[in-house]
Design a protein around this motif. Sequence first.
Motif, PDB file in Angstrom:
ATOM      1  N   VAL A 283      30.978  50.644  22.931  1.00 31.13           N
ATOM      2  CA  VAL A 283      32.109  51.271  22.239  1.00 31.13           C
ATOM      3  C   VAL A 283      33.388  50.502  22.491  1.00 31.13           C
ATOM      4  O   VAL A 283      33.782  50.273  23.643  1.00 31.13           O
ATOM      5  CB  VAL A 283      32.307  52.734  22.712  1.00 31.13           C
ATOM      6  N   GLY A 284      34.071  50.078  21.440  1.00 31.17           N
ATOM      7  CA  GLY A 284      35.420  49.535  21.553  1.00 31.17           C
ATOM      8  C   GLY A 284      35.561  48.313  22.422  1.00 31.17           C
ATOM      9  O   GLY A 284      34.824  47.335  22.294  1.00 31.17           O
ATOM     10  N   SER A 285      36.522  48.381  23.373  1.00 27.59           N
ATOM     11  CA  SER A 285      36.882  47.216  24.191  1.00 27.59           C
ATOM     12  C   SER A 285      37.126  47.610  25.640  1.00 27.59           C
ATOM     13  O   SER A 285      37.487  48.747  25.939  1.00 27.59           O
ATOM     14  CB  SER A 285      38.153  46.556  23.649  1.00 27.59           C
ATOM     15  N   ASP A 286      36.934  46.631  26.523  1.00 30.19           N
ATOM     16  CA  ASP A 286      37.202  46.822  27.943  1.00 30.19           C
ATOM     17  C   ASP A 286      38.432  46.030  28.362  1.00 30.19           C
ATOM     18  O   ASP A 286      38.590  44.865  27.969  1.00 30.19           O
ATOM     19  CB  ASP A 286      36.016  46.348  28.790  1.00 30.19           C
ATOM     20  N   PHE A 287      39.277  46.658  29.159  1.00 28.34           N
ATOM     21  CA  PHE A 287      40.449  46.002  29.737  1.00 28.34           C
ATOM     22  C   PHE A 287      40.397  46.260  31.228  1.00 28.34           C
ATOM     23  O   PHE A 287      40.312  47.413  31.665  1.00 28.34           O
ATOM     24  CB  PHE A 287      41.728  46.572  29.130  1.00 28.34           C
ATOM     25  N   ALA A 288      40.414  45.189  32.010  1.00 29.95           N
ATOM     26  CA  ALA A 288      40.267  45.351  33.461  1.00 29.95           C
ATOM     27  C   ALA A 288      41.234  44.453  34.219  1.00 29.95           C
ATOM     28  O   ALA A 288      41.512  43.327  33.802  1.00 29.95           O
ATOM     29  CB  ALA A 288      38.831  45.046  33.886  1.00 29.95           C
ATOM     30  N   ILE A 289      41.729  44.966  35.340  1.00 29.38           N
ATOM     31  CA  ILE A 289      42.603  44.216  36.240  1.00 29.38           C
ATOM     32  C   ILE A 289      42.045  44.368  37.649  1.00 29.38           C
ATOM     33  O   ILE A 289      41.752  45.488  38.088  1.00 29.38           O
ATOM     34  CB  ILE A 289      44.050  44.747  36.209  1.00 29.38           C
ATOM     35  N   SER A 290      41.875  43.240  38.341  1.00 28.65           N
ATOM     36  CA  SER A 290      41.328  43.270  39.700  1.00 28.65           C
ATOM     37  C   SER A 290      42.227  42.494  40.649  1.00 28.65           C
ATOM     38  O   SER A 290      42.985  41.614  40.233  1.00 28.65           O
ATOM     39  CB  SER A 290      39.918  42.676  39.732  1.00 28.65           C
ATOM     40  N   GLN A 291      42.113  42.835  41.918  1.00 32.72           N
ATOM     41  CA  GLN A 291      42.856  42.140  42.974  1.00 32.72           C
ATOM     42  C   GLN A 291      41.900  41.226  43.722  1.00 32.72           C
ATOM     43  O   GLN A 291      40.850  41.660  44.193  1.00 32.72           O
ATOM     44  CB  GLN A 291      43.468  43.157  43.950  1.00 32.72           C
ATOM     45  N   TYR A 292      42.262  39.954  43.824  1.00 30.83           N
ATOM     46  CA  TYR A 292      41.417  38.985  44.523  1.00 30.83           C
ATOM     47  C   TYR A 292      41.869  38.851  45.973  1.00 30.83           C
ATOM     48  O   TYR A 292      43.055  38.697  46.256  1.00 30.83           O
ATOM     49  CB  TYR A 292      41.483  37.625  43.845  1.00 30.83           C
ATOM     50  N   THR A 293      40.906  38.930  46.888  1.00 33.05           N
ATOM     51  CA  THR A 293      41.180  38.749  48.314  1.00 33.05           C
ATOM     52  C   THR A 293      40.486  37.474  48.772  1.00 33.05           C
ATOM     53  O   THR A 293      39.249  37.400  48.780  1.00 33.05           O
ATOM     54  CB  THR A 293      40.670  39.942  49.142  1.00 33.05           C
ATOM     55  N   ALA A 294      41.284  36.477  49.138  1.00 26.72           N
ATOM     56  CA  ALA A 294      40.734  35.166  49.486  1.00 26.72           C
ATOM     57  C   ALA A 294      39.920  35.208  50.774  1.00 26.72           C
ATOM     58  O   ALA A 294      38.938  34.480  50.933  1.00 26.72           O
ATOM     59  CB  ALA A 294      41.863  34.150  49.612  1.00 26.72           C
ATOM     60  N   GLN A 295      40.331  36.069  51.719  1.00 31.16           N
ATOM     61  CA  GLN A 295      39.650  36.103  53.018  1.00 31.16           C
ATOM     62  C   GLN A 295      38.159  36.397  52.910  1.00 31.16           C
ATOM     63  O   GLN A 295      37.331  35.785  53.588  1.00 31.16           O
ATOM     64  CB  GLN A 295      40.317  37.161  53.925  1.00 31.16           C
ATOM     65  N   ASN A 296      37.818  37.347  52.064  1.00 31.71           N
ATOM     66  CA  ASN A 296      36.388  37.670  51.919  1.00 31.71           C
ATOM     67  C   ASN A 296      35.852  37.343  50.533  1.00 31.71           C
ATOM     68  O   ASN A 296      34.743  37.741  50.179  1.00 31.71           O
ATOM     69  CB  ASN A 296      36.137  39.149  52.237  1.00 31.71           C
ATOM     70  N   HIS A 297      36.659  36.598  49.751  1.00 30.25           N
ATOM     71  CA  HIS A 297      36.240  36.147  48.428  1.00 30.25           C
ATOM     72  C   HIS A 297      35.726  37.339  47.617  1.00 30.25           C
ATOM     73  O   HIS A 297      34.600  37.352  47.107  1.00 30.25           O
ATOM     74  CB  HIS A 297      35.150  35.085  48.570  1.00 30.25           C
TER      75      HIS A 297
END
Length: 357
Positions: A283-297
């Motif tokens: 259905v429709g579209s997905d919009f997502a925002i995530s936070q990247y943490t370099a320490q644990n990838h």
Amino acid sequence: MKPIYQFLISSTMVLMGCNPKNKTTEANKAGTEINQKIITFADFKKIKGVDNVQEVPFQLFTRLDSVQFFVSPDKNAAHLKMAYNKLDNYYGFEELGDFYSIHYSINNNISNSIEAFVLKSEFTASFDLTLKGINLSEIRSSTLKESQDFKNKSFNKYGTITEVSEQEFKTASTNRINEVLVKNPKIKLKDGNWIYADNGKETMITQHEAVSTEEGTLSNEYIGQSPSLHLEIFKENSDETAVSYYTFYNVKSLANFEISTDSYPQILPGKNRISYISSNNDVGSDFAISQYTAQNHNLETLLYINFTNFKIGDETQAFWKDDKTFYAEVYPTNSAAAKGKKQKAAFIKIQLKDNLF
């Protein structure tokens, strides 16, 4: 006196000549209306029903409560008034002046199909669909950080979404803040494998061909490096399904993929945020925002939205104007190109609420 007498006789003849003619015309008109033929589906040409939607040139959609089916592409032809049923499919095959020819399955029974002609004024072809009248804020579900919400059906809880002009989209894109992905010259394709070459040492990243997964055989396309995250990004494509996604690789750690996005990533340097927008297979579209943490990838989901009323155009052209304002090219959900006809692209602006995260 004689001229006056002749004039009266002539006038009387004219009047007597006009009245019967008017009455005859009115009588014929009434008779035509009364004797209008009542037709049924049996009056339409029987045809083989549509069993493969991919072979349909275009589909038609209407917002009317009822539509008219004509037996021929003529406004004076016999026609049948039909109540609109949202479960019905109106398969368009040809444009004929003010009409579309359609194939219609009665009660959705493919073996009981007819050819009919419908007015263009009562339908919109899939290639002419726009966002006009569409509720862009409607969503199916959402997730804010770790809190899933299947009851709220509006994006207003998180921000606003509006249609904008192509000119605004283009102007805003000149000030985008998400970084441009650049090719890393140390990433090379050697003997069918992607390798990272540095100071004479070569590290294999992944097989380029014949990687077997549950989704079929995968092949990888190198997209580029995120300068701020120091991650190499690949697009993985399945040969057996339409599935593709983007994987991120840290060449300083083990040679495997640990994080991914479902579409082309937009990366906000300084905030270590990765977003994407893509058409949902359901259905429709997905919009997502995530936070990247370099320490644990690792990627932590900050926001996920499943919009219901539009699909995504060129996902690589979506961008952030600032850390709360996002632009993308979209199409109405049922929009589709046809032979010689292009879809009508639209453009949206998503503005997140302050302090949402």
